[in-house]
Design a protein around this motif. Structure first.
Motif, PDB file in Angstrom:
ATOM      1  N   ALA A  89      11.316  -6.746  -1.930  1.00  0.00           N
ATOM      2  CA  ALA A  89       9.864  -6.655  -2.099  1.00  0.00           C
ATOM      3  C   ALA A  89       9.254  -5.668  -1.109  1.00  0.00           C
ATOM      4  O   ALA A  89       8.366  -4.876  -1.475  1.00  0.00           O
ATOM      5  CB  ALA A  89       9.237  -8.035  -1.937  1.00  0.00           C
ATOM      6  N   ASP A  90       9.734  -5.706   0.137  1.00  0.00           N
ATOM      7  CA  ASP A  90       9.202  -4.795   1.152  1.00  0.00           C
ATOM      8  C   ASP A  90       9.540  -3.339   0.846  1.00  0.00           C
ATOM      9  O   ASP A  90       8.864  -2.422   1.333  1.00  0.00           O
ATOM     10  CB  ASP A  90       9.719  -5.178   2.536  1.00  0.00           C
ATOM     11  CG  ASP A  90       9.122  -6.474   3.048  1.00  0.00           C
ATOM     12  OD1 ASP A  90       8.129  -6.952   2.460  1.00  0.00           O
ATOM     13  OD2 ASP A  90       9.663  -7.035   4.027  1.00  0.00           O
ATOM     14  N   ALA A  91      10.592  -3.126   0.056  1.00  0.00           N
ATOM     15  CA  ALA A  91      10.949  -1.761  -0.354  1.00  0.00           C
ATOM     16  C   ALA A  91      10.115  -1.286  -1.532  1.00  0.00           C
ATOM     17  O   ALA A  91      10.288  -0.150  -1.992  1.00  0.00           O
ATOM     18  CB  ALA A  91      12.436  -1.699  -0.699  1.00  0.00           C
ATOM     19  N   GLY A  92       9.229  -2.139  -2.015  1.00  0.00           N
ATOM     20  CA  GLY A  92       8.332  -1.740  -3.087  1.00  0.00           C
ATOM     21  C   GLY A  92       8.849  -1.979  -4.488  1.00  0.00           C
ATOM     22  O   GLY A  92       8.248  -1.523  -5.459  1.00  0.00           O
ATOM     23  N   ILE A  93       9.949  -2.715  -4.614  1.00  0.00           N
ATOM     24  CA  ILE A  93      10.497  -3.024  -5.937  1.00  0.00           C
ATOM     25  C   ILE A  93       9.904  -4.346  -6.406  1.00  0.00           C
ATOM     26  O   ILE A  93      10.019  -5.362  -5.719  1.00  0.00           O
ATOM     27  CB  ILE A  93      12.029  -3.088  -5.901  1.00  0.00           C
ATOM     28  CG1 ILE A  93      12.609  -1.732  -5.498  1.00  0.00           C
ATOM     29  CG2 ILE A  93      12.587  -3.521  -7.260  1.00  0.00           C
ATOM     30  CD1 ILE A  93      14.118  -1.713  -5.365  1.00  0.00           C
ATOM     31  N   GLU A  94       9.289  -4.333  -7.580  1.00  0.00           N
ATOM     32  CA  GLU A  94       8.583  -5.510  -8.068  1.00  0.00           C
ATOM     33  C   GLU A  94       9.333  -6.255  -9.166  1.00  0.00           C
ATOM     34  O   GLU A  94       9.066  -7.432  -9.402  1.00  0.00           O
ATOM     35  CB  GLU A  94       7.200  -5.121  -8.585  1.00  0.00           C
ATOM     36  CG  GLU A  94       6.301  -4.518  -7.511  1.00  0.00           C
ATOM     37  CD  GLU A  94       4.955  -4.108  -8.060  1.00  0.00           C
ATOM     38  OE1 GLU A  94       4.768  -4.184  -9.298  1.00  0.00           O
ATOM     39  OE2 GLU A  94       4.080  -3.709  -7.263  1.00  0.00           O
TER      40      GLU A  94
ATOM     41  N   ASP B 114      18.022  -4.644   6.182  1.00  0.00           N
ATOM     42  CA  ASP B 114      16.675  -4.105   6.331  1.00  0.00           C
ATOM     43  C   ASP B 114      16.181  -3.544   5.000  1.00  0.00           C
ATOM     44  O   ASP B 114      16.961  -2.981   4.216  1.00  0.00           O
ATOM     45  CB  ASP B 114      16.653  -2.991   7.378  1.00  0.00           C
ATOM     46  CG  ASP B 114      16.836  -3.507   8.793  1.00  0.00           C
ATOM     47  OD1 ASP B 114      16.465  -4.673   9.036  1.00  0.00           O
ATOM     48  OD2 ASP B 114      17.349  -2.754   9.640  1.00  0.00           O
ATOM     49  N   SER B 115      14.877  -3.652   4.779  1.00  0.00           N
ATOM     50  CA  SER B 115      14.293  -3.089   3.565  1.00  0.00           C
ATOM     51  C   SER B 115      14.456  -1.576   3.507  1.00  0.00           C
ATOM     52  O   SER B 115      14.465  -0.985   2.420  1.00  0.00           O
ATOM     53  CB  SER B 115      12.814  -3.456   3.474  1.00  0.00           C
ATOM     54  OG  SER B 115      12.094  -2.933   4.575  1.00  0.00           O
ATOM     55  N   SER B 116      14.619  -0.945   4.685  1.00  0.00           N
ATOM     56  CA  SER B 116      14.774   0.510   4.718  1.00  0.00           C
ATOM     57  C   SER B 116      16.002   0.961   3.940  1.00  0.00           C
ATOM     58  O   SER B 116      16.002   2.041   3.321  1.00  0.00           O
ATOM     59  CB  SER B 116      14.862   1.006   6.157  1.00  0.00           C
ATOM     60  OG  SER B 116      15.990   0.440   6.821  1.00  0.00           O
ATOM     61  N   LEU B 117      17.057   0.154   3.949  1.00  0.00           N
ATOM     62  CA  LEU B 117      18.259   0.519   3.196  1.00  0.00           C
ATOM     63  C   LEU B 117      17.975   0.464   1.697  1.00  0.00           C
ATOM     64  O   LEU B 117      18.388   1.358   0.941  1.00  0.00           O
ATOM     65  CB  LEU B 117      19.421  -0.401   3.554  1.00  0.00           C
ATOM     66  CG  LEU B 117      20.693  -0.214   2.715  1.00  0.00           C
ATOM     67  CD1 LEU B 117      21.207   1.215   2.819  1.00  0.00           C
ATOM     68  CD2 LEU B 117      21.769  -1.203   3.140  1.00  0.00           C
ATOM     69  N   VAL B 118      17.268  -0.558   1.254  1.00  0.00           N
ATOM     70  CA  VAL B 118      16.921  -0.657  -0.160  1.00  0.00           C
ATOM     71  C   VAL B 118      16.081   0.542  -0.574  1.00  0.00           C
ATOM     72  O   VAL B 118      16.304   1.144  -1.637  1.00  0.00           O
ATOM     73  CB  VAL B 118      16.167  -1.972  -0.443  1.00  0.00           C
ATOM     74  CG1 VAL B 118      15.917  -2.116  -1.947  1.00  0.00           C
ATOM     75  CG2 VAL B 118      16.934  -3.175   0.084  1.00  0.00           C
ATOM     76  N   SER B 119      15.136   0.922   0.278  1.00  0.00           N
ATOM     77  CA  SER B 119      14.286   2.078  -0.028  1.00  0.00           C
ATOM     78  C   SER B 119      15.104   3.355  -0.121  1.00  0.00           C
ATOM     79  O   SER B 119      14.901   4.172  -1.037  1.00  0.00           O
ATOM     80  CB  SER B 119      13.212   2.234   1.047  1.00  0.00           C
ATOM     81  OG  SER B 119      12.365   1.120   1.085  1.00  0.00           O
ATOM     82  N   ARG B 120      16.030   3.551   0.813  1.00  0.00           N
ATOM     83  CA  ARG B 120      16.849   4.770   0.798  1.00  0.00           C
ATOM     84  C   ARG B 120      17.675   4.865  -0.470  1.00  0.00           C
ATOM     85  O   ARG B 120      17.782   5.928  -1.088  1.00  0.00           O
ATOM     86  CB  ARG B 120      17.752   4.808   2.023  1.00  0.00           C
ATOM     87  CG  ARG B 120      17.054   5.136   3.329  1.00  0.00           C
ATOM     88  CD  ARG B 120      18.035   5.086   4.479  1.00  0.00           C
ATOM     89  NE  ARG B 120      19.156   6.007   4.273  1.00  0.00           N
ATOM     90  CZ  ARG B 120      20.320   5.913   4.901  1.00  0.00           C
ATOM     91  NH1 ARG B 120      20.546   4.922   5.747  1.00  0.00           N
ATOM     92  NH2 ARG B 120      21.273   6.791   4.683  1.00  0.00           N
ATOM     93  N   ILE B 121      18.285   3.750  -0.846  1.00  0.00           N
ATOM     94  CA  ILE B 121      19.108   3.738  -2.050  1.00  0.00           C
ATOM     95  C   ILE B 121      18.243   3.972  -3.291  1.00  0.00           C
ATOM     96  O   ILE B 121      18.571   4.773  -4.181  1.00  0.00           O
ATOM     97  CB  ILE B 121      19.860   2.406  -2.175  1.00  0.00           C
ATOM     98  CG1 ILE B 121      20.990   2.328  -1.139  1.00  0.00           C
ATOM     99  CG2 ILE B 121      20.403   2.200  -3.580  1.00  0.00           C
ATOM    100  CD1 ILE B 121      22.268   2.980  -1.531  1.00  0.00           C
ATOM    101  N   ALA B 122      17.101   3.283  -3.352  1.00  0.00           N
ATOM    102  CA  ALA B 122      16.265   3.341  -4.552  1.00  0.00           C
ATOM    103  C   ALA B 122      15.550   4.674  -4.715  1.00  0.00           C
ATOM    104  O   ALA B 122      15.422   5.187  -5.824  1.00  0.00           O
ATOM    105  CB  ALA B 122      15.242   2.207  -4.518  1.00  0.00           C
TER     106      ALA B 122
END
Length: 385
Positions: free
Chosen positions: A42-47, A110-118
């Motif tokens: 959620a913190d990575a912006g995926i809904e 960390d959400s940062s990893l999800v953001s980087r991948i996405a």
């Protein structure tokens, strides 16, 4: 962008705790492990999130509902039989029509990893990798630059050629479902087998990651991850908890609502007390997780211990903690820091002593004055010899 979170497994190495709850619902600082994973997404912006559930899925679905509390839209895909992570990913196919992220539901990142991948514009597939001191416990990744050459699931001996491991976060396109179907495996179908096939075709990119990565696979992981989270948060005492003025709290601890801590009890760093737990007078509890509705009676000393729900630890029980050799799911683990695992609905009489690494099954009764060692099956009754 969808996220698919794999939360269908039992977690056999966490028995007896997982006999009554799925592994993703094991508590860390009084919150289900899966909450931390969902929050990172959620913190990575995926809904849009697909939760792949299976074993005791009702526990997960009743807790997370439609996802509104986490500001995500949850869809549940059911893995009726636990046939591996590749098979679990395949259950999400009806809900996926574009690139998507896959995460394991039992690792805090960390959400940062999800953001980087996405958000990376490089085409999928991609896999997060990190260095590990125990690479043989995970999928070991071999690289050519940032291109994945192979993924070897839990290699040993001469086959162990790298300390880079699969961190359990991926980006795929729907083509991965075909790769899963084309991958021949014996028994369970891990997603790493399909990933290795894709790597052999020269199309998998590695994303290096050195941030927070907390894995819960064995009981002492639960203790160390719980302590790590408490170090980060500083712990918390719920307003509805009752802690006697003469009790001592030293180091970060987490105390839930309706907990009672009696006079002269001592709570040391790494300790979490679940809702309605009770700690008796003069008890000492250190680096220990006490689940809801459990009671630790007067004078008990618990180090490096997990106490299951609705269990009673008798007066003057002692789990000294420290390093142990522990047998779990047919594997032997040395130098495991574990006092004891006490399952759910266990009744322990007074003066019981636990050898380091003891695991007591659910619904067990241990009579007073007993010394317990090794693994005790569910429903056993143990008397002093």
């Amino acid at each position: 962008m969808h996220a698919v979170i794999l939360a269908a497994g039992e977690g056999m190495r966490l028995r007896p705790l997982t006999r009554t709850r799925p592994k993703p619902m094991v508590p860390i600082a009084n919150r289900p492990l899966l909450e931390y994973v969902l929050e990172a997404v959620a913190d990575a912006g995926i809904e849009d999130v697909v939760l792949v559930v299976g074993y005791k899925r009702e526990r997960i679905q009743s807790h997370f509902g439609d996802g509104n509390d986490w500001e995500v839209d949850l869809t549940y895909a059911v893995q009726e039989k636990q046939l591996g992570t590749g098979h679990a990913v395949a259950q999400a196919e009806p809900y996926i029509d574009d690139e998507f992220v896959v995460l394991n539901g039992d690792r805090i990142i960390d959400s940062s990893l999800v953001s980087r991948i996405a958000d990376d514009t490089t085409p999928a597939p991609a896999v997060a990798i990190r260095r590990s001191e125990t690479p043989s416990a995970y999928g070991v990744v071999s690289l050519d630059g940032n291109r994945v050459v192979s993924v070897d699931e839990k290699p040993t001996g001469p086959a162990l050629t790298s300390d880079l491991i699969n961190a359990g976060v991926y980006k795929f396109t729907p083509s991965v479902f075909d790769a899963i179907q084309r991958t021949d495996t014996v028994g369970e179908s891990p997603i790493t087998a399909a990933l290795d096939r894709l790597a052999a075709e020269g199309s998998v990119r590695a994303v290096r990651y050195d941030g927070r990565w907390l894995d819960v696979s064995v009981p002492w992981n639960l203790l160390s991850v719980n302590a790590s989270v408490l170090d980060e948060t500083g712990g918390h005492v719920h307003d509805a908890a009752v802690v006697h003025g003469s009790a001592t709290i030293a180091g970060p601890v987490e105390i839930d609502e309706d907990v009672h801590v009696h006079p002269n009890a001592t709570l040391l760093a790494g300790t979490t007390l679940g809702a309605n737990a009770e700690i008796g007078a003069n008890a000492v509890v250190s680096n220990t997780v006490v689940l809801p509705d459990a009671t630790v009676q007067a004078g008990a000393v618990l180090h490096d211990t997990i106490v299951g729900s609705n269990s009673t630890v008798g007066a003057n029980n002692t789990a000294s903690g420290g390093d142990a050799t522990v047998a779990l799911a047919g594997e032997l683990y040395e130098s495991a820091r574990l006092g004891a695992v006490i399952g759910d609905n266990v009744t322990l009489g007074g003066g019981v002593t636990f050898a380091p690494g003891t695991i007591i099954g659910n619904d067990t009764t241990v009579h007073e004055g007993t010394t317990v060692d090794g693994n005790v099956e569910d429903g056993a009754t143990i008397r002093r010899g």
